[in-house]
Design a protein around this motif. Sequence first.
Motif, PDB file in Angstrom:
ATOM      1  N   GLN A 130      -1.156   9.942  -7.389  1.00 36.56           N
ATOM      2  CA  GLN A 130      -1.304  10.674  -5.970  1.00 36.56           C
ATOM      3  C   GLN A 130      -0.306  10.105  -4.992  1.00 36.56           C
ATOM      4  O   GLN A 130       0.414  10.865  -3.975  1.00 36.56           O
ATOM      5  CB  GLN A 130      -2.525  10.342  -5.535  1.00 36.56           C
ATOM      6  CG  GLN A 130      -3.295   9.001  -5.314  1.00 36.56           C
ATOM      7  CD  GLN A 130      -4.419   8.743  -4.747  1.00 36.56           C
ATOM      8  OE1 GLN A 130      -4.921   9.495  -3.682  1.00 36.56           O
ATOM      9  NE2 GLN A 130      -5.489   7.875  -5.468  1.00 36.56           N
ATOM     10  N   TYR A 131      -0.001   8.741  -5.096  1.00 30.82           N
ATOM     11  CA  TYR A 131       1.077   8.130  -3.913  1.00 30.82           C
ATOM     12  C   TYR A 131       2.359   8.597  -4.275  1.00 30.82           C
ATOM     13  O   TYR A 131       3.131   8.640  -3.436  1.00 30.82           O
ATOM     14  CB  TYR A 131       0.930   6.542  -4.235  1.00 30.82           C
ATOM     15  CG  TYR A 131      -0.575   6.059  -3.967  1.00 30.82           C
ATOM     16  CD1 TYR A 131      -1.092   6.284  -2.742  1.00 30.82           C
ATOM     17  CD2 TYR A 131      -1.364   5.521  -4.973  1.00 30.82           C
ATOM     18  CE1 TYR A 131      -2.491   5.879  -2.364  1.00 30.82           C
ATOM     19  CE2 TYR A 131      -2.674   5.285  -4.679  1.00 30.82           C
ATOM     20  CZ  TYR A 131      -3.174   5.373  -3.512  1.00 30.82           C
ATOM     21  OH  TYR A 131      -4.610   5.265  -3.011  1.00 30.82           O
ATOM     22  N   GLU A 187       4.415   1.893   6.421  1.00 31.94           N
ATOM     23  CA  GLU A 187       4.535   2.032   5.180  1.00 31.94           C
ATOM     24  C   GLU A 187       5.041   0.363   4.867  1.00 31.94           C
ATOM     25  O   GLU A 187       4.256  -0.175   3.932  1.00 31.94           O
ATOM     26  CB  GLU A 187       5.771   2.879   4.550  1.00 31.94           C
ATOM     27  CG  GLU A 187       5.195   4.084   4.601  1.00 31.94           C
ATOM     28  CD  GLU A 187       6.265   5.181   4.215  1.00 31.94           C
ATOM     29  OE1 GLU A 187       5.977   6.175   3.584  1.00 31.94           O
ATOM     30  OE2 GLU A 187       7.308   5.101   4.608  1.00 31.94           O
ATOM     31  N   LEU A 192       3.519   7.671   3.782  1.00 28.54           N
ATOM     32  CA  LEU A 192       2.159   6.978   3.287  1.00 28.54           C
ATOM     33  C   LEU A 192       1.626   6.342   4.687  1.00 28.54           C
ATOM     34  O   LEU A 192       2.379   5.800   5.538  1.00 28.54           O
ATOM     35  CB  LEU A 192       2.362   5.872   2.221  1.00 28.54           C
ATOM     36  CG  LEU A 192       2.924   6.240   1.093  1.00 28.54           C
ATOM     37  CD1 LEU A 192       3.006   4.986   0.425  1.00 28.54           C
ATOM     38  CD2 LEU A 192       1.938   7.017   0.132  1.00 28.54           C
ATOM     39  N   SER A 193       0.203   6.322   4.857  1.00 24.90           N
ATOM     40  CA  SER A 193      -0.310   5.768   5.873  1.00 24.90           C
ATOM     41  C   SER A 193      -0.459   4.263   5.576  1.00 24.90           C
ATOM     42  O   SER A 193      -0.299   3.907   4.557  1.00 24.90           O
ATOM     43  CB  SER A 193      -1.791   6.259   6.126  1.00 24.90           C
ATOM     44  OG  SER A 193      -2.616   5.747   4.892  1.00 24.90           O
ATOM     45  N   ASP A 205      -2.948   2.152   5.045  1.00 24.83           N
ATOM     46  CA  ASP A 205      -4.049   1.966   4.213  1.00 24.83           C
ATOM     47  C   ASP A 205      -3.495   2.453   2.578  1.00 24.83           C
ATOM     48  O   ASP A 205      -3.726   1.656   1.759  1.00 24.83           O
ATOM     49  CB  ASP A 205      -5.184   2.721   4.700  1.00 24.83           C
ATOM     50  CG  ASP A 205      -5.871   2.026   5.742  1.00 24.83           C
ATOM     51  OD1 ASP A 205      -5.585   0.787   5.899  1.00 24.83           O
ATOM     52  OD2 ASP A 205      -6.651   2.478   6.262  1.00 24.83           O
ATOM     53  N   GLU A 206      -2.869   3.677   2.926  1.00 25.67           N
ATOM     54  CA  GLU A 206      -2.348   4.204   1.581  1.00 25.67           C
ATOM     55  C   GLU A 206      -1.338   3.204   0.732  1.00 25.67           C
ATOM     56  O   GLU A 206      -1.580   2.991  -0.372  1.00 25.67           O
ATOM     57  CB  GLU A 206      -1.758   5.702   1.680  1.00 25.67           C
ATOM     58  CG  GLU A 206      -2.997   6.844   1.888  1.00 25.67           C
ATOM     59  CD  GLU A 206      -2.266   7.964   2.436  1.00 25.67           C
ATOM     60  OE1 GLU A 206      -2.724   8.908   2.150  1.00 25.67           O
ATOM     61  OE2 GLU A 206      -1.191   8.058   2.763  1.00 25.67           O
ATOM     62  N   THR A 219      -3.115   0.016  -0.591  1.00 30.81           N
ATOM     63  CA  THR A 219      -3.766   0.449  -1.629  1.00 30.81           C
ATOM     64  C   THR A 219      -2.698   0.478  -2.848  1.00 30.81           C
ATOM     65  O   THR A 219      -3.091   0.061  -3.974  1.00 30.81           O
ATOM     66  CB  THR A 219      -4.506   1.569  -1.518  1.00 30.81           C
ATOM     67  OG1 THR A 219      -5.368   1.413  -0.368  1.00 30.81           O
ATOM     68  CG2 THR A 219      -5.605   1.716  -2.871  1.00 30.81           C
TER      69      THR A 219
END
Length: 339
Positions: free
Chosen positions: A15-16, A68, A30-31, A33-34, A37
């Motif tokens: 997904q990333y 990011e 990306l946020s 948090d993303e 993670t």
Amino acid sequence: MSHSAASPLEHPFAQYVRILGKGPNLSRPLSLDEARTAMGMVMRGEVEQAQLGAFLCLLRVKTELPEEAAGLALGIKDHLNVPAGLPAVDVDWASYAGKSRQLPYYVPAALCLAQHGVKVFMHGAEGHTGGRVYTSQVLAALGVPVATDFAQAAAHLNDHAFAYMRLEHLSPALHQIMGLRQLLGLRSPIHTVARMVNPLNAAFSINGVTHPPYLPVHQEGSRLMGEKAMAAFKGDGGEVERRPEKSCEVFFLQDGQPGTEDWPALVSGVREKEESLDLARLKALWRGEGNDEMAVAAIAGTMAIVLRYCGRAKSVAEAEGAALAMWRDRIKGALPGAA
């Protein structure tokens, strides 16, 4: 009853890669948090090499945004295994470039600050670019020990207010990721991000960059990480080292608030590339042998930037005066930690 063929299970990291790589209209950054993670998965070894290569290249092509960079740095920091009870550090000093044109004057600058009681933790990646001199080599030439684990770093900080750790000891996982540069042929965004981690939670962190467009990424990224005091500027060769013959714009955070400040050139004239980076000259310089105006300006100019933004000077002029006084008053017969 017929069963439709089950779709193969997608890897959780996919997904990333998709977020970053889904074409010009559907991809997005990306946020924080993303990114945090995703980086955590990378640090734990939960990602295939092909995915990691794609992820790093996609970030690199679009240039990482502050959100990011902050998320990636926090994801690294979450997985560093830093022991509790380490000494409080005044300055986190990133050294990720190496020097090729001028001697590494940032090293005596950091050691001079340490000799005056400013606790400096320096960390860096080495050997990634040919023909450069890296911090470990400089410290070896000066007889200053290098820490190979956090316990040694703590002892060095307690004993002489300076410690240096190479990335392979700080984070073997991150060191391995940096090594992908040879496979991918590209500088990884991890080069930017590793500099921002501030592993020991120093009160202030300082960075030198090669490319000025990264300055706001460092500044805003650090702010998003919750850092309160930092400074970044275009350093000589990409190290935290003032180029004394040029004016310099510093991007900083003070009490978590961003700002910029212009520093005028310290000397007039042009510096030529040094014929050879003879590290023995640094020891002679520390001992006060010979008179090298450019070298002293580079050393004191670098110290001044640290003093200004770590809260030990109220203005550029005050910082420059204090730095010159510290350099003048150094103990010429002793280097911090040298036997």
